[in-house]
Motif scaffolding. Sequence first.
Motif, PDB file in Angstrom:
ATOM      1  N   LYS A   1       0.830  -1.204   0.000  1.00  0.00           N
ATOM      2  CA  LYS A   1       0.000   0.000   0.000  1.00  0.00           C
ATOM      3  C   LYS A   1       0.867   1.257   0.000  1.00  0.00           C
ATOM      4  O   LYS A   1       0.410   2.335   0.390  1.00  0.00           O
ATOM      5  CB  LYS A   1      -0.919   0.001   1.213  1.00  0.00           C
ATOM      6  N   ASP A   2       2.092   1.108  -0.470  1.00  0.00           N
ATOM      7  CA  ASP A   2       3.020   2.235  -0.522  1.00  0.00           C
ATOM      8  C   ASP A   2       2.723   3.059  -1.774  1.00  0.00           C
ATOM      9  O   ASP A   2       3.349   2.898  -2.821  1.00  0.00           O
ATOM     10  CB  ASP A   2       4.463   1.721  -0.542  1.00  0.00           C
ATOM     11  N   PHE A   3       1.768   3.970  -1.671  1.00  0.00           N
ATOM     12  CA  PHE A   3       1.362   4.760  -2.828  1.00  0.00           C
ATOM     13  C   PHE A   3       2.446   5.757  -3.232  1.00  0.00           C
ATOM     14  O   PHE A   3       2.543   6.116  -4.410  1.00  0.00           O
ATOM     15  CB  PHE A   3       0.041   5.476  -2.540  1.00  0.00           C
ATOM     16  N   GLU A   4       3.254   6.194  -2.292  1.00  0.00           N
ATOM     17  CA  GLU A   4       4.357   7.079  -2.645  1.00  0.00           C
ATOM     18  C   GLU A   4       5.301   6.368  -3.621  1.00  0.00           C
ATOM     19  O   GLU A   4       5.769   6.963  -4.604  1.00  0.00           O
ATOM     20  CB  GLU A   4       5.114   7.503  -1.394  1.00  0.00           C
ATOM     21  N   LEU A   5       5.582   5.098  -3.363  1.00  0.00           N
ATOM     22  CA  LEU A   5       6.410   4.309  -4.277  1.00  0.00           C
ATOM     23  C   LEU A   5       5.687   4.087  -5.595  1.00  0.00           C
ATOM     24  O   LEU A   5       6.283   4.216  -6.675  1.00  0.00           O
ATOM     25  CB  LEU A   5       6.765   2.971  -3.638  1.00  0.00           C
ATOM     26  N   LEU A   6       4.409   3.742  -5.540  1.00  0.00           N
ATOM     27  CA  LEU A   6       3.630   3.485  -6.755  1.00  0.00           C
ATOM     28  C   LEU A   6       3.647   4.685  -7.686  1.00  0.00           C
ATOM     29  O   LEU A   6       3.719   4.528  -8.912  1.00  0.00           O
ATOM     30  CB  LEU A   6       2.191   3.136  -6.376  1.00  0.00           C
ATOM     31  N   PHE A   7       3.593   5.886  -7.122  1.00  0.00           N
ATOM     32  CA  PHE A   7       3.521   7.097  -7.930  1.00  0.00           C
ATOM     33  C   PHE A   7       4.899   7.685  -8.249  1.00  0.00           C
ATOM     34  O   PHE A   7       4.988   8.795  -8.779  1.00  0.00           O
ATOM     35  CB  PHE A   7       2.684   8.163  -7.204  1.00  0.00           C
ATOM     36  N   SER A   8       5.965   6.964  -7.955  1.00  0.00           N
ATOM     37  CA  SER A   8       7.308   7.494  -8.159  1.00  0.00           C
ATOM     38  C   SER A   8       7.995   6.820  -9.337  1.00  0.00           C
ATOM     39  O   SER A   8       7.560   5.768  -9.824  1.00  0.00           O
ATOM     40  CB  SER A   8       8.154   7.284  -6.898  1.00  0.00           C
ATOM     41  N   ASP A   9       9.100   7.406  -9.767  1.00  0.00           N
ATOM     42  CA  ASP A   9       9.888   6.800 -10.832  1.00  0.00           C
ATOM     43  C   ASP A   9      10.827   5.721 -10.300  1.00  0.00           C
ATOM     44  O   ASP A   9      11.655   5.191 -11.030  1.00  0.00           O
ATOM     45  CB  ASP A   9      10.673   7.865 -11.609  1.00  0.00           C
ATOM     46  N   ARG A  10      10.701   5.389  -9.010  1.00  0.00           N
ATOM     47  CA  ARG A  10      11.484   4.310  -8.414  1.00  0.00           C
ATOM     48  C   ARG A  10      10.799   2.949  -8.525  1.00  0.00           C
ATOM     49  O   ARG A  10      11.382   1.926  -8.187  1.00  0.00           O
ATOM     50  CB  ARG A  10      11.731   4.610  -6.923  1.00  0.00           C
ATOM     51  N   LEU A  11       9.550   2.944  -8.988  1.00  0.00           N
ATOM     52  CA  LEU A  11       8.761   1.714  -8.974  1.00  0.00           C
ATOM     53  C   LEU A  11       9.386   0.611  -9.820  1.00  0.00           C
ATOM     54  O   LEU A  11       9.478  -0.535  -9.374  1.00  0.00           O
ATOM     55  CB  LEU A  11       7.338   1.996  -9.467  1.00  0.00           C
ATOM     56  N   ALA A  12       9.802   0.920 -11.033  1.00  0.00           N
ATOM     57  CA  ALA A  12      10.336  -0.119 -11.919  1.00  0.00           C
ATOM     58  C   ALA A  12      11.573  -0.778 -11.320  1.00  0.00           C
ATOM     59  O   ALA A  12      11.703  -2.009 -11.354  1.00  0.00           O
ATOM     60  CB  ALA A  12      10.663   0.474 -13.289  1.00  0.00           C
ATOM     61  N   ALA A  13      12.491   0.011 -10.768  1.00  0.00           N
ATOM     62  CA  ALA A  13      13.701  -0.557 -10.166  1.00  0.00           C
ATOM     63  C   ALA A  13      13.340  -1.419  -8.960  1.00  0.00           C
ATOM     64  O   ALA A  13      13.948  -2.477  -8.734  1.00  0.00           O
ATOM     65  CB  ALA A  13      14.663   0.556  -9.768  1.00  0.00           C
ATOM     66  N   PHE A  14      12.364  -0.968  -8.179  1.00  0.00           N
ATOM     67  CA  PHE A  14      11.913  -1.760  -7.034  1.00  0.00           C
ATOM     68  C   PHE A  14      11.354  -3.101  -7.494  1.00  0.00           C
ATOM     69  O   PHE A  14      11.733  -4.158  -6.958  1.00  0.00           O
ATOM     70  CB  PHE A  14      10.847  -0.980  -6.261  1.00  0.00           C
ATOM     71  N   LEU A  15      10.468  -3.084  -8.475  1.00  0.00           N
ATOM     72  CA  LEU A  15       9.868  -4.329  -8.959  1.00  0.00           C
ATOM     73  C   LEU A  15      10.908  -5.251  -9.585  1.00  0.00           C
ATOM     74  O   LEU A  15      10.831  -6.473  -9.424  1.00  0.00           O
ATOM     75  CB  LEU A  15       8.771  -4.016  -9.974  1.00  0.00           C
ATOM     76  N   GLU A  16      11.868  -4.673 -10.289  1.00  0.00           N
ATOM     77  CA  GLU A  16      12.931  -5.473 -10.887  1.00  0.00           C
ATOM     78  C   GLU A  16      13.657  -6.277  -9.810  1.00  0.00           C
ATOM     79  O   GLU A  16      13.849  -7.493  -9.939  1.00  0.00           O
ATOM     80  CB  GLU A  16      13.916  -4.574 -11.625  1.00  0.00           C
ATOM     81  N   GLY A  17      14.050  -5.609  -8.734  1.00  0.00           N
ATOM     82  CA  GLY A  17      14.744  -6.302  -7.657  1.00  0.00           C
ATOM     83  C   GLY A  17      13.880  -7.357  -6.997  1.00  0.00           C
ATOM     84  O   GLY A  17      14.364  -8.449  -6.659  1.00  0.00           O
ATOM     85  N   GLU A  18      12.610  -7.046  -6.808  1.00  0.00           N
ATOM     86  CA  GLU A  18      11.699  -7.984  -6.160  1.00  0.00           C
ATOM     87  C   GLU A  18      11.450  -9.216  -7.022  1.00  0.00           C
ATOM     88  O   GLU A  18      11.477 -10.362  -6.542  1.00  0.00           O
ATOM     89  CB  GLU A  18      10.374  -7.285  -5.861  1.00  0.00           C
TER      90      GLU A  18
END
Length: 237
Positions: free
Chosen positions: A189-206
């Motif tokens: 529920k981290d909407f700040e992450l969802l709405f940021s340009d960091r999301l793709a890098a986060f998902l890649e690592g996950e």
Amino acid sequence: MPFSADTLDFLFENRMHDSREWFAEHHDRYRKSVLEPLRQLVVALTPSMLSIDGELGCEPKVDRTICRIWRDTRYTHDPSLYRDNMWIIFKRGGRMHGTDYPGFYFDLSGSGFGYGCGFYAASTGYMNTLRGLILEGAPDYRRAQRSLAKCKQYEMDGDFYKRPHYPDRPAAERQWLERRNIGFNAFSKDFELLFSDRLAAFLEGELLQLAPVYRFLLKAAKLEQQRLAALDGAQRQ
């Protein structure tokens, strides 16, 4: 272009209006706030997805990796025309809803976002093949099990049998063996992450952490495809 609050607002408003006319009037907003961020996310994740499996479908288009916003109402009692969530999937075979191969996914809605890997709807034959590999202690299964143990953010899901089929197996194995379907999912529920340009890098690592799990699921899928091809060949003779 990252997702924004308008992405979720549009999905909610579109579902509430549930009108082809309203959607047509706001189509540019759909493309800007929903479709384009999904396309860019597919493009951003493609290199890491292909590093796991070079045969994954990665075309950033609707009905390829991106779901339709309109719903198929032929097989449901819900007559709503539009969905209030959207998702992408990377899988083999060219069919987003195909049941023959596992895939990696990401979805978002007003509740938050989820991601992971697994099957849309695994066949009985596939699950039997998967269980066979587990019961024989296949190395791919052991690697998947070790990898998953380190990934506390993921939960295994899939309906269990009503009655235990493998009561004498270790508890860790039974989590896999006793299911009718299988997937591995995380939710945020981290909407700040969802709405940021960091999301793709986060998902890649996950998602890269699930590579051993995906490869085990894929091995079972390949073996099941081979079994079905051999069965078909025998019936044609």
